[in-house]
Write a protein that holds these residues in place. Sequence first.
Motif, PDB file in Angstrom:
ATOM      1  N   LYS A  78       0.779  -1.243   0.000  1.00  0.00           N
ATOM      2  CA  LYS A  78       0.000   0.000   0.000  1.00  0.00           C
ATOM      3  C   LYS A  78       0.811   1.294   0.000  1.00  0.00           C
ATOM      4  CE  LYS A  78      -3.812  -2.246   2.527  1.00  0.00           C
ATOM      5  NZ  LYS A  78      -4.837  -2.252   1.485  1.00  0.00           N
ATOM      6  N   ASN A  79       2.017   1.306  -0.542  1.00  0.00           N
ATOM      7  CA  ASN A  79       2.789   2.550  -0.555  1.00  0.00           C
ATOM      8  C   ASN A  79       3.528   2.752  -1.873  1.00  0.00           C
ATOM      9  OD1 ASN A  79       5.535   1.306  -0.301  1.00  0.00           O
ATOM     10  ND2 ASN A  79       4.785   0.698   1.710  1.00  0.00           N
ATOM     11  N   ARG A  80       3.990   3.974  -2.075  1.00  0.00           N
ATOM     12  CA  ARG A  80       4.673   4.329  -3.325  1.00  0.00           C
ATOM     13  C   ARG A  80       6.049   3.678  -3.431  1.00  0.00           C
ATOM     14  NH1 ARG A  80       3.613  10.780  -4.477  1.00  0.00           N
ATOM     15  NH2 ARG A  80       1.492  10.908  -3.666  1.00  0.00           N
ATOM     16  N   GLU A  81       6.736   3.571  -2.302  1.00  0.00           N
ATOM     17  CA  GLU A  81       8.130   3.127  -2.339  1.00  0.00           C
ATOM     18  C   GLU A  81       8.271   1.704  -2.864  1.00  0.00           C
ATOM     19  OE1 GLU A  81       7.911   6.619   0.311  1.00  0.00           O
ATOM     20  OE2 GLU A  81       6.697   4.830   0.054  1.00  0.00           O
ATOM     21  N   VAL A  82       7.425   0.783  -2.406  1.00  0.00           N
ATOM     22  CA  VAL A  82       7.507  -0.592  -2.902  1.00  0.00           C
ATOM     23  C   VAL A  82       7.042  -0.650  -4.353  1.00  0.00           C
ATOM     24  CG1 VAL A  82       6.691  -2.962  -2.633  1.00  0.00           C
ATOM     25  CG2 VAL A  82       7.296  -1.618  -0.615  1.00  0.00           C
ATOM     26  N   THR A  83       6.024   0.146  -4.693  1.00  0.00           N
ATOM     27  CA  THR A  83       5.590   0.210  -6.091  1.00  0.00           C
ATOM     28  C   THR A  83       6.761   0.592  -6.991  1.00  0.00           C
ATOM     29  OG1 THR A  83       3.353   0.882  -5.441  1.00  0.00           O
ATOM     30  CG2 THR A  83       4.005   1.307  -7.714  1.00  0.00           C
ATOM     31  N   GLN A  84       7.549   1.567  -6.558  1.00  0.00           N
ATOM     32  CA  GLN A  84       8.679   2.004  -7.366  1.00  0.00           C
ATOM     33  C   GLN A  84       9.741   0.915  -7.485  1.00  0.00           C
ATOM     34  OE1 GLN A  84       8.611   5.043  -9.073  1.00  0.00           O
ATOM     35  NE2 GLN A  84      10.210   3.903 -10.164  1.00  0.00           N
ATOM     36  N   LEU A  85       9.968   0.179  -6.403  1.00  0.00           N
ATOM     37  CA  LEU A  85      10.920  -0.932  -6.463  1.00  0.00           C
ATOM     38  C   LEU A  85      10.468  -1.974  -7.483  1.00  0.00           C
ATOM     39  CD1 LEU A  85      11.769  -1.512  -2.676  1.00  0.00           C
ATOM     40  CD2 LEU A  85      13.251  -0.505  -4.422  1.00  0.00           C
ATOM     41  N   LEU A  86       9.164  -2.232  -7.525  1.00  0.00           N
ATOM     42  CA  LEU A  86       8.627  -3.201  -8.486  1.00  0.00           C
ATOM     43  C   LEU A  86       8.750  -2.674  -9.917  1.00  0.00           C
ATOM     44  CD1 LEU A  86       5.503  -4.244  -6.402  1.00  0.00           C
ATOM     45  CD2 LEU A  86       7.415  -5.741  -6.985  1.00  0.00           C
ATOM     46  N   LEU A  87       8.434  -1.410 -10.111  1.00  0.00           N
ATOM     47  CA  LEU A  87       8.579  -0.811 -11.441  1.00  0.00           C
ATOM     48  C   LEU A  87      10.044  -0.836 -11.892  1.00  0.00           C
ATOM     49  CD1 LEU A  87       6.171   2.234 -11.026  1.00  0.00           C
ATOM     50  CD2 LEU A  87       5.875   0.368 -12.672  1.00  0.00           C
ATOM     51  N   GLU A 114      -6.052   2.031  -3.840  1.00  0.00           N
ATOM     52  CA  GLU A 114      -4.888   1.267  -4.299  1.00  0.00           C
ATOM     53  C   GLU A 114      -4.645   1.504  -5.782  1.00  0.00           C
ATOM     54  OE1 GLU A 114      -5.405  -2.404  -1.074  1.00  0.00           O
ATOM     55  OE2 GLU A 114      -5.826  -2.753  -3.204  1.00  0.00           O
ATOM     56  N   ALA A 115      -5.720   1.570  -6.557  1.00  0.00           N
ATOM     57  CA  ALA A 115      -5.583   1.830  -7.993  1.00  0.00           C
ATOM     58  C   ALA A 115      -4.995   3.217  -8.235  1.00  0.00           C
ATOM     59  CB  ALA A 115      -6.941   1.701  -8.682  1.00  0.00           C
ATOM     60  N   GLU A 116      -5.437   4.197  -7.444  1.00  0.00           N
ATOM     61  CA  GLU A 116      -4.915   5.548  -7.617  1.00  0.00           C
ATOM     62  C   GLU A 116      -3.446   5.628  -7.200  1.00  0.00           C
ATOM     63  OE1 GLU A 116      -5.982  10.233  -6.872  1.00  0.00           O
ATOM     64  OE2 GLU A 116      -7.129   8.720  -5.767  1.00  0.00           O
ATOM     65  N   LEU A 117      -3.089   4.939  -6.125  1.00  0.00           N
ATOM     66  CA  LEU A 117      -1.684   4.893  -5.723  1.00  0.00           C
ATOM     67  C   LEU A 117      -0.814   4.416  -6.879  1.00  0.00           C
ATOM     68  CD1 LEU A 117       0.635   4.776  -3.492  1.00  0.00           C
ATOM     69  CD2 LEU A 117      -0.007   2.366  -3.278  1.00  0.00           C
ATOM     70  N   SER A 127      -0.217   5.061   2.088  1.00  0.00           N
ATOM     71  CA  SER A 127      -1.293   5.969   1.702  1.00  0.00           C
ATOM     72  C   SER A 127      -2.536   5.247   1.190  1.00  0.00           C
ATOM     73  CB  SER A 127      -0.804   6.972   0.658  1.00  0.00           C
ATOM     74  OG  SER A 127      -0.196   6.323  -0.439  1.00  0.00           O
ATOM     75  N   ALA A 128      -2.383   4.052   0.643  1.00  0.00           N
ATOM     76  CA  ALA A 128      -3.554   3.349   0.106  1.00  0.00           C
ATOM     77  C   ALA A 128      -4.273   2.526   1.176  1.00  0.00           C
ATOM     78  CB  ALA A 128      -3.151   2.449  -1.067  1.00  0.00           C
ATOM     79  N   ARG A 129      -3.884   2.680   2.445  1.00  0.00           N
ATOM     80  CA  ARG A 129      -4.673   2.069   3.524  1.00  0.00           C
ATOM     81  C   ARG A 129      -5.991   2.826   3.674  1.00  0.00           C
ATOM     82  NH1 ARG A 129      -4.410   4.941   8.606  1.00  0.00           N
ATOM     83  NH2 ARG A 129      -4.786   3.062   9.822  1.00  0.00           N
ATOM     84  N   ASP A 130      -5.992   4.095   3.268  1.00  0.00           N
ATOM     85  CA  ASP A 130      -7.216   4.891   3.306  1.00  0.00           C
ATOM     86  C   ASP A 130      -8.126   4.461   2.166  1.00  0.00           C
ATOM     87  OD1 ASP A 130      -6.162   6.327   5.441  1.00  0.00           O
ATOM     88  OD2 ASP A 130      -5.285   7.851   4.123  1.00  0.00           O
ATOM     89  N   ARG A 131      -9.394   4.682   2.326  1.00  0.00           N
ATOM     90  CA  ARG A 131     -10.338   4.346   1.254  1.00  0.00           C
ATOM     91  C   ARG A 131     -10.300   5.354   0.107  1.00  0.00           C
ATOM     92  NH1 ARG A 131     -12.284  -0.722   0.521  1.00  0.00           N
ATOM     93  NH2 ARG A 131     -12.178  -1.759   2.534  1.00  0.00           N
TER      94      ARG A 131
END
Length: 376
Positions: free
Chosen positions: A57-66, A80-83, A368-372
């Motif tokens: 649910k965060n940007r940092e891990v998303t960036q590692l995956l990208l 989550e989709a918006e993140l 940040s994506a823990r929020d609705r």
Amino acid sequence: MTDHSPITIHWFTIDNVDKLDTPALVVYPDRVQANIDLLKTMIDDVARLRPHVKTYKNREVTQLLLDAGINKFKCATIAEAELLAICKAPDVLLAYQPVGPKLHRFIKLIHAYPQTKFSCLVDNDVAAKEISDAAKRYEISIDVYLDLNVGMNRTGIAPGFEALQLYMDCAVLPGINPVGLHAYDGHIHDIDLEKRTERCDAGFKAVLKLQQDLHGKGYPEPVIVAGGSPTFIIHAKRKQVQCSPGTFVYWDRGYEVGIPEQLFLPAVLVITRVVSLPDATKLCLDVGHKSVSAENELGKRVYFLNAPELIPTGQSEEHLVVEAGKGHHCQIGDVLYGIPHHVCPTVALHERIYTIENNTLTSEWLNSARDRKITI
């Protein structure tokens, strides 16, 4: 943890833990990177990976995956989709059937982030018509995956004639474009890999037949998105299937014990302190329902790396009482390092996760994506 001789430095030890208030969720980025690297060795083509963002649910891990070359993602909420879109993920599957206000938010998301290709699930004609009407109204085209029930028995349509008909119905509805089949088999988590494989293969037969039947009727061969963490290595062997594990980035005690053949590293811990000594053998810790997932029975919520002998006896919103036994040497303020039994809902309880690098508390990542809702 029972003696107070000089501290042994383990991988999880935080040298400046006195700066960390508890309960707290911490992450070891080097172990997250190691887990991503390991995942890539377990499949023939990184393009077949579609990891689920629900775990981290965060940007940092998303960036590692990208950065690792992973361009497809799966998620369960609009936030989550918006993140993922904020991180410019190219391809995002909302593994949910949007109805009512959620559909309108989904449409807003498509308009707000045109650089990301969004898709969603559908499992009935009513929802398909609603999605079609909305897409037509806003003059867009939405790719949809048929959600198949392969044993979870919560959403989805059973693969067979009715599913075939629904796919064909979607193909003639304006504004939507059926592109694939989604088969989540999260009910299969046998410890024995042979048994797990047998059950997975049995459930997948009907999915494969539906794909072949649709192709035989002249449709482009539907993409198949299948599985989660327990069946990942099984579906990874199917050359054309997209796989969507999620927990691998952080791992947890449940999968460490339950999926022993997958050698991912626990990368997230819940840090807690002894706050009270209720009697001669018990400790009270500041890790309650609000800081670690509590859907499992009491003994399967958190496992303490530096005190595996502790036995939980009770938990409330802010506290966990454990049995330490006679003659223990635990004191008020002692720090415990716990692996969550189920990390995904545990992450959702924490607005931030603190980074530990070289045994030192360094920074924090916002979940940040823990929020609705983020903005949409």
